[in-house]
Design a protein around this motif. Structure first.
Motif, PDB file in Angstrom:
ATOM      1  N   HIS A   9      13.597  -7.451  -0.521  1.00 47.18           N
ATOM      2  CA  HIS A   9      14.072  -6.794   0.701  1.00 47.18           C
ATOM      3  C   HIS A   9      13.761  -5.307   0.785  1.00 47.18           C
ATOM      4  CE1 HIS A   9      16.099 -10.563   1.371  1.00 47.18           C
ATOM      5  NE2 HIS A   9      16.771 -10.430   0.251  1.00 47.18           N
ATOM      6  N   VAL A  10      13.104  -4.744  -0.220  1.00 48.72           N
ATOM      7  CA  VAL A  10      12.714  -3.338  -0.176  1.00 48.72           C
ATOM      8  C   VAL A  10      11.340  -3.205  -0.846  1.00 48.72           C
ATOM      9  CG1 VAL A  10      13.927  -2.782  -2.346  1.00 48.72           C
ATOM     10  CG2 VAL A  10      13.422  -0.957  -0.713  1.00 48.72           C
ATOM     11  N   PRO A  11      10.401  -2.462  -0.248  1.00 47.53           N
ATOM     12  CA  PRO A  11       9.082  -2.304  -0.876  1.00 47.53           C
ATOM     13  C   PRO A  11       9.187  -1.550  -2.197  1.00 47.53           C
ATOM     14  CG  PRO A  11       9.033  -1.641   1.442  1.00 47.53           C
ATOM     15  CD  PRO A  11      10.473  -1.797   1.072  1.00 47.53           C
ATOM     16  N   VAL A  12       8.508  -2.058  -3.222  1.00 43.14           N
ATOM     17  CA  VAL A  12       8.483  -1.401  -4.528  1.00 43.14           C
ATOM     18  C   VAL A  12       7.024  -1.209  -4.929  1.00 43.14           C
ATOM     19  CG1 VAL A  12       9.244  -1.468  -6.926  1.00 43.14           C
ATOM     20  CG2 VAL A  12      10.646  -2.557  -5.155  1.00 43.14           C
ATOM     21  N   LEU A  13       6.646   0.045  -5.260  1.00 39.25           N
ATOM     22  CA  LEU A  13       5.261   0.364  -5.599  1.00 39.25           C
ATOM     23  C   LEU A  13       5.197   1.028  -6.961  1.00 39.25           C
ATOM     24  CD1 LEU A  13       5.804   1.105  -2.375  1.00 39.25           C
ATOM     25  CD2 LEU A  13       3.422   1.736  -2.464  1.00 39.25           C
ATOM     26  N   GLU A  14       4.110   0.769  -7.665  1.00 39.88           N
ATOM     27  CA  GLU A  14       3.809   1.472  -8.910  1.00 39.88           C
ATOM     28  C   GLU A  14       2.689   2.461  -8.616  1.00 39.88           C
ATOM     29  OE1 GLU A  14       4.884  -1.920 -12.228  1.00 39.88           O
ATOM     30  OE2 GLU A  14       2.872  -1.941 -11.359  1.00 39.88           O
ATOM     31  N   VAL A  15       2.971   3.766  -8.774  1.00 42.37           N
ATOM     32  CA  VAL A  15       1.990   4.795  -8.411  1.00 42.37           C
ATOM     33  C   VAL A  15       2.016   5.926  -9.435  1.00 42.37           C
ATOM     34  CG1 VAL A  15       2.175   4.310  -5.943  1.00 42.37           C
ATOM     35  CG2 VAL A  15       3.630   6.045  -6.963  1.00 42.37           C
ATOM     36  N   ASP A  16       1.037   6.817  -9.339  1.00 37.17           N
ATOM     37  CA  ASP A  16       0.974   8.019 -10.159  1.00 37.17           C
ATOM     38  C   ASP A  16       1.772   9.108  -9.450  1.00 37.17           C
ATOM     39  OD1 ASP A  16       0.340  10.356 -11.545  1.00 37.17           O
ATOM     40  OD2 ASP A  16      -1.735   9.747 -11.896  1.00 37.17           O
ATOM     41  N   THR A  22       0.820  -1.203   0.000  1.00 33.93           N
ATOM     42  CA  THR A  22       0.000   0.000   0.000  1.00 33.93           C
ATOM     43  C   THR A  22       0.857   1.256   0.000  1.00 33.93           C
ATOM     44  OG1 THR A  22      -0.132   0.078   2.419  1.00 33.93           O
ATOM     45  CG2 THR A  22      -1.798  -1.228   1.267  1.00 33.93           C
ATOM     46  N   LYS A  23       0.258   2.340  -0.447  1.00 34.92           N
ATOM     47  CA  LYS A  23       0.963   3.629  -0.510  1.00 34.92           C
ATOM     48  C   LYS A  23       1.407   4.104   0.863  1.00 34.92           C
ATOM     49  CE  LYS A  23      -1.470   7.227  -1.509  1.00 34.92           C
ATOM     50  NZ  LYS A  23      -2.319   8.221  -2.208  1.00 34.92           N
ATOM     51  N   GLU A  24       0.715   3.667   1.901  1.00 39.08           N
ATOM     52  CA  GLU A  24       1.060   4.081   3.265  1.00 39.08           C
ATOM     53  C   GLU A  24       2.471   3.649   3.652  1.00 39.08           C
ATOM     54  OE1 GLU A  24      -2.818   4.863   2.519  1.00 39.08           O
ATOM     55  OE2 GLU A  24      -1.954   2.849   2.375  1.00 39.08           O
ATOM     56  N   ALA A  25       2.982   2.616   2.993  1.00 39.04           N
ATOM     57  CA  ALA A  25       4.335   2.143   3.298  1.00 39.04           C
ATOM     58  C   ALA A  25       5.387   3.210   3.011  1.00 39.04           C
ATOM     59  CB  ALA A  25       4.640   0.878   2.487  1.00 39.04           C
ATOM     60  N   LEU A  26       5.053   4.165   2.149  1.00 36.06           N
ATOM     61  CA  LEU A  26       5.998   5.214   1.789  1.00 36.06           C
ATOM     62  C   LEU A  26       6.207   6.221   2.908  1.00 36.06           C
ATOM     63  CD1 LEU A  26       4.709   5.980  -1.819  1.00 36.06           C
ATOM     64  CD2 LEU A  26       6.711   4.621  -1.198  1.00 36.06           C
ATOM     65  N   PHE A  27       5.264   6.294   3.820  1.00 32.91           N
ATOM     66  CA  PHE A  27       5.294   7.360   4.820  1.00 32.91           C
ATOM     67  C   PHE A  27       5.493   6.851   6.243  1.00 32.91           C
ATOM     68  CE2 PHE A  27       2.513   8.708   1.287  1.00 32.91           C
ATOM     69  CZ  PHE A  27       3.244   9.799   0.839  1.00 32.91           C
ATOM     70  N   VAL A  70      10.972   2.002  -3.053  1.00 35.20           N
ATOM     71  CA  VAL A  70      11.206   2.431  -4.436  1.00 35.20           C
ATOM     72  C   VAL A  70       9.847   2.645  -5.083  1.00 35.20           C
ATOM     73  CG1 VAL A  70      12.195   1.842  -6.684  1.00 35.20           C
ATOM     74  CG2 VAL A  70      13.361   1.116  -4.584  1.00 35.20           C
ATOM     75  N   VAL A  71       9.702   3.768  -5.778  1.00 36.26           N
ATOM     76  CA  VAL A  71       8.439   4.103  -6.437  1.00 36.26           C
ATOM     77  C   VAL A  71       8.661   4.110  -7.944  1.00 36.26           C
ATOM     78  CG1 VAL A  71       6.778   5.944  -6.843  1.00 36.26           C
ATOM     79  CG2 VAL A  71       7.504   5.429  -4.510  1.00 36.26           C
ATOM     80  N   LEU A  72       7.809   3.411  -8.670  1.00 33.81           N
ATOM     81  CA  LEU A  72       7.887   3.360 -10.130  1.00 33.81           C
ATOM     82  C   LEU A  72       6.735   4.168 -10.710  1.00 33.81           C
ATOM     83  CD1 LEU A  72       8.603  -0.460 -10.612  1.00 33.81           C
ATOM     84  CD2 LEU A  72      10.213   1.386 -10.093  1.00 33.81           C
ATOM     85  N   GLY A  73       7.076   5.253 -11.403  1.00 28.08           N
ATOM     86  CA  GLY A  73       6.065   6.087 -12.021  1.00 28.08           C
ATOM     87  C   GLY A  73       5.725   5.632 -13.425  1.00 28.08           C
ATOM     88  N   LYS A  74       4.811   6.334 -14.050  1.00 30.68           N
ATOM     89  CA  LYS A  74       4.333   6.006 -15.395  1.00 30.68           C
ATOM     90  C   LYS A  74       5.496   5.966 -16.390  1.00 30.68           C
ATOM     91  CE  LYS A  74       1.005   7.539 -18.897  1.00 30.68           C
ATOM     92  NZ  LYS A  74      -0.006   8.555 -19.246  1.00 30.68           N
ATOM     93  N   VAL A 128       1.309  11.238  -5.818  1.00 32.78           N
ATOM     94  CA  VAL A 128       2.062  10.893  -4.617  1.00 32.78           C
ATOM     95  C   VAL A 128       3.120  11.930  -4.260  1.00 32.78           C
ATOM     96  CG1 VAL A 128       3.915   9.513  -5.675  1.00 32.78           C
ATOM     97  CG2 VAL A 128       3.060   8.922  -3.394  1.00 32.78           C
ATOM     98  N   LEU A 129       3.717  12.595  -5.246  1.00 36.84           N
ATOM     99  CA  LEU A 129       4.739  13.594  -4.921  1.00 36.84           C
ATOM    100  C   LEU A 129       4.157  14.797  -4.180  1.00 36.84           C
ATOM    101  CD1 LEU A 129       7.095  13.538  -8.045  1.00 36.84           C
ATOM    102  CD2 LEU A 129       7.527  12.622  -5.759  1.00 36.84           C
ATOM    103  N   PRO A 130       3.029  15.375  -4.632  1.00 41.96           N
ATOM    104  CA  PRO A 130       2.427  16.456  -3.840  1.00 41.96           C
ATOM    105  C   PRO A 130       2.052  16.004  -2.431  1.00 41.96           C
ATOM    106  CG  PRO A 130       1.529  16.466  -6.055  1.00 41.96           C
ATOM    107  CD  PRO A 130       2.331  15.197  -5.918  1.00 41.96           C
ATOM    108  N   GLU A 131       1.568  14.778  -2.300  1.00 41.03           N
ATOM    109  CA  GLU A 131       1.219  14.264  -0.981  1.00 41.03           C
ATOM    110  C   GLU A 131       2.453  14.174  -0.089  1.00 41.03           C
ATOM    111  OE1 GLU A 131      -0.873  10.310   1.064  1.00 41.03           O
ATOM    112  OE2 GLU A 131      -0.984  10.620  -1.109  1.00 41.03           O
ATOM    113  N   ALA A 132       3.568  13.725  -0.669  1.00 42.72           N
ATOM    114  CA  ALA A 132       4.811  13.633   0.097  1.00 42.72           C
ATOM    115  C   ALA A 132       5.266  15.016   0.559  1.00 42.72           C
ATOM    116  CB  ALA A 132       5.893  12.968  -0.747  1.00 42.72           C
TER     117      ALA A 132
END
Length: 273
Positions: free
Chosen positions: A174-181, A111-116, A150-154, A185-189
């Motif tokens: 060994h590291v969370p990898v997410l595919e997001v917009d 989930t995206k929550e893992a980033l924060f 690690v975040v993978l964008g479009k 997500v950047l403005p949220e960060a």
């Protein structure tokens, strides 16, 4: 082994056909599964407790001896072990001379929550990095340097592409990898106080003068065109990697590795002060 192992010799077997389809992205996305090729990746996945549906190995090789302990595992949800012919191995593996073992693994939703979650997060963000080898190498460097995600964008290469998987050398376990917009997500960060930094040949600020000891996301762009305009506008700090020798630029995976290990250096020093 606890139970008798099934043997499959024909590439026309329905299960083999389903496994081979996972070489294509649309089937990986539909099934939520992907392929792991070779001894190292299968070993790493099993050791990490990654969810695996089946492990198939060449019945004529000695590879089973390397996995004797794993085959006897009494874990809660062990994979099914299947003995197969070399033709089946070749059908389900992308490499020309495949190793005598592969596995069908499940994608693990993150989930995206893992980033924060981390107070001092170090997140790698990829904006349209298209080469699977570069993406896999960056995931490997991220895991090695202690990055939190690690975040993978479009436009970025598929994490589960066999070439990407091989390039990670098992680091994806060994590291969370997410595919997001990234536009979301950047403005949220930024609203959550994250410093967003990216590399640029036009930047004046050296990466070695930057403070990586805070909550920071490092953004890297496409191999040829760099960051997209929309993502570039969301960057707080543009950094350059100083080069005293003669080279036009660094490969994106090399650039990411330099910044990640500078962050590790700073954070390691800070923890000892």
């Amino acid at each position: 082994m606890n139970n008798e192992v099934e043997y499959i010799s024909s590439v026309a077997n329905p299960r083999v056909k389903q496994w081979a389809k996972l070489l294509e992205r649309k089937y990986r996305e539909r099934e939520g599964k992907f392929l792991l090729e070779g001894v190292h990746l299968v070993k790493e996945a099993l050791a990490a407790g990654w969810p695996i549906e089946v492990v198939a190995y060449d019945e004529g090789s000695e590879v089973a001896d390397l996995f004797a302990q794993e085959m006897e595992s009494v874990s809660a949800d062990p994979p099914t072990w299947v003995s197969v012919s070399p033709d089946v191995i070749a059908k389900c593996c992308e490499t020309e001379s495949p190793q005598p073992i592969f596995a069908v693994a499940y994608k693990r939703p993150i989930t995206k929550e893992a980033l924060f979650r981390a107070e001092q997060g170090l997140v790698v963000v990829l904006d349209g990095v298209q080469d699977p080898g570069n993406v896999g190498t960056i995931v490997r460097s991220a895991a090695a340097s202690g990055a939190t995600a690690v975040v993978l964008g479009k436009g970025t290469a598929d994490l589960y592409n066999p070439k990407t998987i091989r390039s990670t050398m098992g680091a994806l376990f060994h590291v969370p990898v997410l595919e997001v917009d990234l536009r979301e997500v950047l403005p949220e960060a930024k609203l959550q106080g994250v410093a967003v930094a990216g590399t640029s040949l036009q930047a004046a600020r050296s990466c070695y003068d930057y403070d990586f000891r805070r909550n920071v996301w490092l953004v890297f762009g496409n191999e040829g065109s760099g960051l997209s305009h929309q993502v570039s506008e969301l960057i707080d700090d543009h950094l350059i990697i100083p080069m005293t020798g003669r080279a036009e630029s660094l490969n994106v995976a090399m650039a990411a590795t330099v910044l990640l290990f500078e962050a590790q250096r700073q954070r390691g020093l800070a923890s000892k002060m």
